[in-house]
Design a protein around this motif. Structure first.
Motif, PDB file in Angstrom:
ATOM      1  N   VAL A  76       0.842  -1.201   0.000  1.00 44.85           N
ATOM      2  CA  VAL A  76       0.000   0.000   0.000  1.00 44.85           C
ATOM      3  C   VAL A  76       0.877   1.251   0.000  1.00 44.85           C
ATOM      4  CG1 VAL A  76      -1.691   1.297   1.354  1.00 44.85           C
ATOM      5  CG2 VAL A  76      -1.963  -1.155   1.055  1.00 44.85           C
ATOM      6  N   ALA A  77       2.011   1.194   0.661  1.00 51.08           N
ATOM      7  CA  ALA A  77       2.937   2.325   0.642  1.00 51.08           C
ATOM      8  C   ALA A  77       3.428   2.586  -0.780  1.00 51.08           C
ATOM      9  CB  ALA A  77       4.113   2.058   1.575  1.00 51.08           C
ATOM     10  N   PHE A  78       3.579   1.536  -1.587  1.00 51.07           N
ATOM     11  CA  PHE A  78       3.951   1.710  -2.983  1.00 51.07           C
ATOM     12  C   PHE A  78       2.892   2.525  -3.718  1.00 51.07           C
ATOM     13  CE2 PHE A  78       3.133   0.121  -7.313  1.00 51.07           C
ATOM     14  CZ  PHE A  78       4.260   0.621  -7.947  1.00 51.07           C
ATOM     15  N   GLY A  79       1.619   2.176  -3.503  1.00 50.46           N
ATOM     16  CA  GLY A  79       0.538   2.931  -4.145  1.00 50.46           C
ATOM     17  C   GLY A  79       0.506   4.383  -3.701  1.00 50.46           C
ATOM     18  N   LEU A  80       0.744   4.625  -2.431  1.00 54.02           N
ATOM     19  CA  LEU A  80       0.781   6.006  -1.933  1.00 54.02           C
ATOM     20  C   LEU A  80       1.968   6.776  -2.518  1.00 54.02           C
ATOM     21  CD1 LEU A  80      -0.171   5.491   1.803  1.00 54.02           C
ATOM     22  CD2 LEU A  80      -1.538   6.598   0.028  1.00 54.02           C
ATOM     23  N   TRP A  81       3.121   6.117  -2.564  1.00 57.75           N
ATOM     24  CA  TRP A  81       4.287   6.759  -3.159  1.00 57.75           C
ATOM     25  C   TRP A  81       4.030   7.111  -4.631  1.00 57.75           C
ATOM     26  CZ3 TRP A  81       7.187   4.721  -7.211  1.00 57.75           C
ATOM     27  CH2 TRP A  81       8.333   5.447  -7.553  1.00 57.75           C
ATOM     28  N   LEU A  82       3.429   6.191  -5.363  1.00 55.14           N
ATOM     29  CA  LEU A  82       3.111   6.424  -6.771  1.00 55.14           C
ATOM     30  C   LEU A  82       2.172   7.615  -6.927  1.00 55.14           C
ATOM     31  CD1 LEU A  82       3.517   5.194  -9.636  1.00 55.14           C
ATOM     32  CD2 LEU A  82       1.421   3.916  -9.230  1.00 55.14           C
ATOM     33  N   GLU A  83       1.175   7.676  -6.073  1.00 55.48           N
ATOM     34  CA  GLU A  83       0.205   8.777  -6.143  1.00 55.48           C
ATOM     35  C   GLU A  83       0.852  10.111  -5.804  1.00 55.48           C
ATOM     36  OE1 GLU A  83      -3.081  11.013  -6.647  1.00 55.48           O
ATOM     37  OE2 GLU A  83      -2.904   8.889  -7.193  1.00 55.48           O
ATOM     38  N   LEU A  84       1.623  10.151  -4.737  1.00 55.90           N
ATOM     39  CA  LEU A  84       2.194  11.427  -4.302  1.00 55.90           C
ATOM     40  C   LEU A  84       3.350  11.901  -5.187  1.00 55.90           C
ATOM     41  CD1 LEU A  84       2.154  10.833  -0.453  1.00 55.90           C
ATOM     42  CD2 LEU A  84       0.574  12.221  -1.806  1.00 55.90           C
ATOM     43  N   THR A  85       4.066  10.976  -5.798  1.00 60.30           N
ATOM     44  CA  THR A  85       5.215  11.354  -6.620  1.00 60.30           C
ATOM     45  C   THR A  85       4.822  11.720  -8.046  1.00 60.30           C
ATOM     46  OG1 THR A  85       6.592   9.877  -5.314  1.00 60.30           O
ATOM     47  CG2 THR A  85       7.502  10.624  -7.405  1.00 60.30           C
ATOM     48  N   TYR A  86       3.949  10.910  -8.669  1.00 63.03           N
ATOM     49  CA  TYR A  86       3.648  11.102 -10.086  1.00 63.03           C
ATOM     50  C   TYR A  86       2.227  11.555 -10.378  1.00 63.03           C
ATOM     51  CZ  TYR A  86       8.068   8.707 -10.639  1.00 63.03           C
ATOM     52  OH  TYR A  86       9.395   8.361 -10.564  1.00 63.03           O
ATOM     53  N   ASP A  87       1.316  11.452  -9.415  1.00 67.71           N
ATOM     54  CA  ASP A  87      -0.095  11.810  -9.597  1.00 67.71           C
ATOM     55  C   ASP A  87      -0.675  11.168 -10.867  1.00 67.71           C
ATOM     56  OD1 ASP A  87      -2.485  12.975  -8.903  1.00 67.71           O
ATOM     57  OD2 ASP A  87      -2.047  14.857  -9.950  1.00 67.71           O
ATOM     58  N   PRO A  88      -0.612   9.814 -10.940  1.00 65.22           N
ATOM     59  CA  PRO A  88      -1.093   9.152 -12.162  1.00 65.22           C
ATOM     60  C   PRO A  88      -2.621   9.106 -12.202  1.00 65.22           C
ATOM     61  CG  PRO A  88      -0.467   7.515 -10.564  1.00 65.22           C
ATOM     62  CD  PRO A  88      -0.151   8.852  -9.961  1.00 65.22           C
ATOM     63  N   PRO A  89      -3.191   8.815 -13.375  1.00 67.79           N
ATOM     64  CA  PRO A  89      -4.646   8.634 -13.454  1.00 67.79           C
ATOM     65  C   PRO A  89      -5.064   7.350 -12.717  1.00 67.79           C
ATOM     66  CG  PRO A  89      -3.625   8.238 -15.590  1.00 67.79           C
ATOM     67  CD  PRO A  89      -2.557   8.743 -14.678  1.00 67.79           C
ATOM     68  N   VAL A  90      -6.343   7.238 -12.425  1.00 65.91           N
ATOM     69  CA  VAL A  90      -6.859   6.102 -11.651  1.00 65.91           C
ATOM     70  C   VAL A  90      -6.614   4.777 -12.367  1.00 65.91           C
ATOM     71  CG1 VAL A  90      -8.951   5.086 -10.659  1.00 65.91           C
ATOM     72  CG2 VAL A  90      -8.565   7.536 -10.488  1.00 65.91           C
ATOM     73  N   TRP A  91      -6.738   4.759 -13.685  1.00 67.63           N
ATOM     74  CA  TRP A  91      -6.558   3.510 -14.410  1.00 67.63           C
ATOM     75  C   TRP A  91      -5.146   2.959 -14.220  1.00 67.63           C
ATOM     76  CZ3 TRP A  91      -2.834   2.976 -18.063  1.00 67.63           C
ATOM     77  CH2 TRP A  91      -2.309   4.140 -18.633  1.00 67.63           C
ATOM     78  N   LEU A  92      -4.171   3.844 -14.042  1.00 65.76           N
ATOM     79  CA  LEU A  92      -2.810   3.377 -13.828  1.00 65.76           C
ATOM     80  C   LEU A  92      -2.648   2.727 -12.443  1.00 65.76           C
ATOM     81  CD1 LEU A  92      -0.151   3.199 -15.313  1.00 65.76           C
ATOM     82  CD2 LEU A  92       0.525   5.346 -14.260  1.00 65.76           C
ATOM     83  N   THR A  97      -0.907  -0.673  -9.027  1.00 67.77           N
ATOM     84  CA  THR A  97      -1.028  -0.848  -7.580  1.00 67.77           C
ATOM     85  C   THR A  97      -1.869  -2.067  -7.215  1.00 67.77           C
ATOM     86  OG1 THR A  97      -0.857   1.538  -7.363  1.00 67.77           O
ATOM     87  CG2 THR A  97      -1.603   0.320  -5.430  1.00 67.77           C
ATOM     88  N   LEU A  98      -2.983  -2.264  -7.882  1.00 72.31           N
ATOM     89  CA  LEU A  98      -3.857  -3.392  -7.546  1.00 72.31           C
ATOM     90  C   LEU A  98      -3.150  -4.739  -7.692  1.00 72.31           C
ATOM     91  CD1 LEU A  98      -6.686  -4.167  -6.603  1.00 72.31           C
ATOM     92  CD2 LEU A  98      -7.354  -4.279  -9.004  1.00 72.31           C
ATOM     93  N   PRO A  99      -2.461  -5.023  -8.811  1.00 72.79           N
ATOM     94  CA  PRO A  99      -1.740  -6.304  -8.876  1.00 72.79           C
ATOM     95  C   PRO A  99      -0.645  -6.441  -7.826  1.00 72.79           C
ATOM     96  CG  PRO A  99      -1.968  -5.366 -11.068  1.00 72.79           C
ATOM     97  CD  PRO A  99      -2.439  -4.328 -10.104  1.00 72.79           C
ATOM     98  N   VAL A 100       0.067  -5.334  -7.528  1.00 74.46           N
ATOM     99  CA  VAL A 100       1.117  -5.404  -6.509  1.00 74.46           C
ATOM    100  C   VAL A 100       0.519  -5.777  -5.162  1.00 74.46           C
ATOM    101  CG1 VAL A 100       2.744  -4.014  -5.182  1.00 74.46           C
ATOM    102  CG2 VAL A 100       2.751  -3.875  -7.668  1.00 74.46           C
ATOM    103  N   VAL A 101      -0.590  -5.142  -4.797  1.00 77.46           N
ATOM    104  CA  VAL A 101      -1.229  -5.425  -3.507  1.00 77.46           C
ATOM    105  C   VAL A 101      -1.768  -6.859  -3.483  1.00 77.46           C
ATOM    106  CG1 VAL A 101      -3.164  -4.826  -2.015  1.00 77.46           C
ATOM    107  CG2 VAL A 101      -1.738  -3.025  -2.965  1.00 77.46           C
ATOM    108  N   LEU A 102      -2.439  -7.292  -4.549  1.00 75.70           N
ATOM    109  CA  LEU A 102      -3.019  -8.648  -4.567  1.00 75.70           C
ATOM    110  C   LEU A 102      -1.933  -9.727  -4.511  1.00 75.70           C
ATOM    111  CD1 LEU A 102      -5.931  -8.274  -7.128  1.00 75.70           C
ATOM    112  CD2 LEU A 102      -6.079  -8.519  -4.648  1.00 75.70           C
ATOM    113  N   ILE A 103      -0.880  -9.560  -5.286  1.00 77.58           N
ATOM    114  CA  ILE A 103       0.185 -10.567  -5.292  1.00 77.58           C
ATOM    115  C   ILE A 103       0.942 -10.560  -3.967  1.00 77.58           C
ATOM    116  CG2 ILE A 103       2.393 -11.165  -6.341  1.00 77.58           C
ATOM    117  CD1 ILE A 103       1.133 -10.254  -9.029  1.00 77.58           C
ATOM    118  N   ALA A 104       1.246  -9.368  -3.468  1.00 81.78           N
ATOM    119  CA  ALA A 104       2.011  -9.275  -2.212  1.00 81.78           C
ATOM    120  C   ALA A 104       1.221  -9.800  -1.024  1.00 81.78           C
ATOM    121  CB  ALA A 104       2.428  -7.826  -1.966  1.00 81.78           C
TER     122      ALA A 104
END
Length: 147
Positions: A76-92, A97-104
């Motif tokens: 989840v910290a990866f998803g937060l870092w991605l959001e705060l650093t790059y501000d990607p669209p939701v689809w990204l 983030t979703l596969p990383v969280v599900l697999i991890a």
């Protein structure tokens, strides 16, 4: 006269197994050869090698707790870092983030469940029982006898 080499042992002795080694191999905690699971997370009814009954095994929510503490927080910290650093669209986020969280969070569940079941076997853990005090005989007032 009987030869002791031909005698069939009535009780087989097994080498002690390390819980982490058993968990990594998903093996039986007693013999280390049989399978602990019959599916991805379903515990088999008994070992297919030594016949150990796995009805004692109840890790409950322990595997989920350990996964949550070790892998879910960094995922989840990866998803937060991605959001705060790059501000990607939701689809990204859905694509990354979703596969990383599900697999991890899914893959380590089997290891932690095997580790907790093996630890229960090695340490002979059981459900807690309330100890009831032994009944005390009622004191008989002024009973005759020597004093």
């Amino acid at each position: 006269m009987t030869d002791t080499r031909d005698a069939i042992p009535t009780e087989t002795r097994y080498e002690p197994q390390a819980p982490l080694s058993v968990a990594a191999r998903s093996a039986c905690p007693r013999c280390g050869r049989g399978h602990l699971f019959k599916g991805f997370l379903s515990i088999a009814p008994r070992c297919d090698s030594c016949g150990l009954d796995f009805s004692f095994a109840d890790p409950a929510d322990g595997p989920a707790f350990f996964v949550m503490m070790t892998t879910a927080i960094p995922a989840v910290a990866f998803g937060l870092w991605l959001e705060l650093t790059y501000d990607p669209p939701v689809w990204l986020h859905f694509a990354l983030t979703l596969p990383v969280v599900l697999i991890a969070c899914t893959l380590p569940l089997r290891f932690f469940k095997g580790w907790l079941v093996a630890s229960q076997y090695v340490h002979r853990a059981e459900e807690g029982r309330l100890a009831r005090p032994a009944p005390v005989e009622a004191a008989k007032p002024d009973a005759p006898g020597p004093r």
